[in-house]
Structure formats: structure tokens, C-alpha cells
Design an enzyme around this catalytic site. Structure first.
Site, PDB file in Angstrom:
ATOM      1  N   SER A  29      42.336  39.400  16.479  1.00 51.36           N
ATOM      2  CA  SER A  29      42.545  37.957  16.397  1.00 51.36           C
ATOM      3  C   SER A  29      41.693  37.159  17.376  1.00 51.36           C
ATOM      4  O   SER A  29      41.685  35.928  17.330  1.00 51.36           O
ATOM      5  CB  SER A  29      44.022  37.603  16.574  1.00 51.36           C
ATOM      6  OG  SER A  29      44.497  38.005  17.828  1.00 51.36           O
ATOM      7  N   LYS A  72      51.426  32.912  19.885  1.00 47.86           N
ATOM      8  CA  LYS A  72      50.163  32.244  20.224  1.00 47.86           C
ATOM      9  C   LYS A  72      50.339  30.730  20.322  1.00 47.86           C
ATOM     10  O   LYS A  72      49.767  30.091  21.214  1.00 47.86           O
ATOM     11  CB  LYS A  72      49.092  32.641  19.217  1.00 47.86           C
ATOM     12  CG  LYS A  72      48.725  34.107  19.386  1.00 47.86           C
ATOM     13  CD  LYS A  72      47.883  34.636  18.267  1.00 47.86           C
ATOM     14  CE  LYS A  72      47.693  36.147  18.494  1.00 47.86           C
ATOM     15  NZ  LYS A  72      47.079  36.809  17.378  1.00 47.86           N
TER      16      LYS A  72
END
Length: 128
Positions: A29, A72
């Protein structure tokens, strides 16, 4: 096998190699963030504002779905980032988390790295 970052960017960026080789990082990611950082360090993109970035990146520049969206977003909010760029395929989940957690961060979804670059340019123009 991890491809050395210098081969991807065309030059060495030791700070990114250190980041990518940390023990507490897994998955892909960080791909979009690494690519954008490379463009910034090569003076091909200018950014003067804090923007969270997450997304896997294909070899064609497509921004691919990632896991851990809630974490996140919460980290970016806690760190005071006004914006976060995420993969388009994570938009519904991100909006749900934003609403449930009452987050202020602005979510920007993209499908390709070119869109991320365009959004960064626009954000910097708006925040002059």
C-alpha cells in the site's frame, strides 16, 4: 524479491529504502506514496502541503485497492493531515469510516497515478 528502489526511480533515495525495509511494514500500500515521493524528489511534482497517501500501484500506474483503510484514515487524522489520497476501490469504505468516526479529513479517491498528481497540483494551487 524486492526490486531496489534506485532501479524504479532511476537514482538512489536511501531514506525511502530505509522506510520500505522496516520490520513493521507489510503489503504494497505504500506504492503510490513512493512513486509520488520519487516525482517530488526529481522536481517533477511540487507539494507544499501535508497529504496522506495510500494505494498499491500497478506497473501501468493504476492505483489498486488496499487493506487497513480505517487504520490509515485514523492515523492521517491524528497526524493532522487535511487530505488523504486513496484508491477509488476503497472509497465506499473510507466514506463510511469518515462518517462513523466523525473525521474531518478530506478523502480524495483516484484510479491512476496521473489523477493523484493532478489532485496534488490542484490542492497546492488552492492552498497558496
Amino acid at each position: 524479491m524486492m526490486i531496489p528502489l534506485c532501479l524504479l526511480l532511476g537514482y538512489e533515495m536511501p531514506q525511502l529504502d530505509v522506510f520500505l525495509n522496516r520490520d513493521d511494514i507489510s503489503g504494497d500500500s505504500a506504492g503510490l506514496g513512493v512513486a509520488l515521493t520519487g516525482l517530488i524528489s526529481q522536481n517533477q511534482l511540487k507539494n507544499d502541503i501535508q497529504i496522506g497517501v495510500t494505494g498499491a500501484l500497478s506497473n501501468k500506474g493504476d492505483v489498486l485497492e488496499i487493506g487497513g483503510v480505517k487504520q490509515k484514515l485514523l492515523i492521517a487524522e491524528t497526524e493532522g493531515y487535511p487530505y488523504i489520497i486513496i484508491p477509488h476501490d476503497n472509497t465506499a469504505e473510507a466514506k463510511k469510516v469518515k462518517e462513523e468516526q466523525n473525521l474531518k479529513i478530506q478523502i480524495i479517491d483516484v484510479e491512476h497515478i496521473d489523477e493523484a498528481v493532478q489532485q496534488i497540483v490542484l490542492l497546492n494551487e488552492e492552498n497558496v
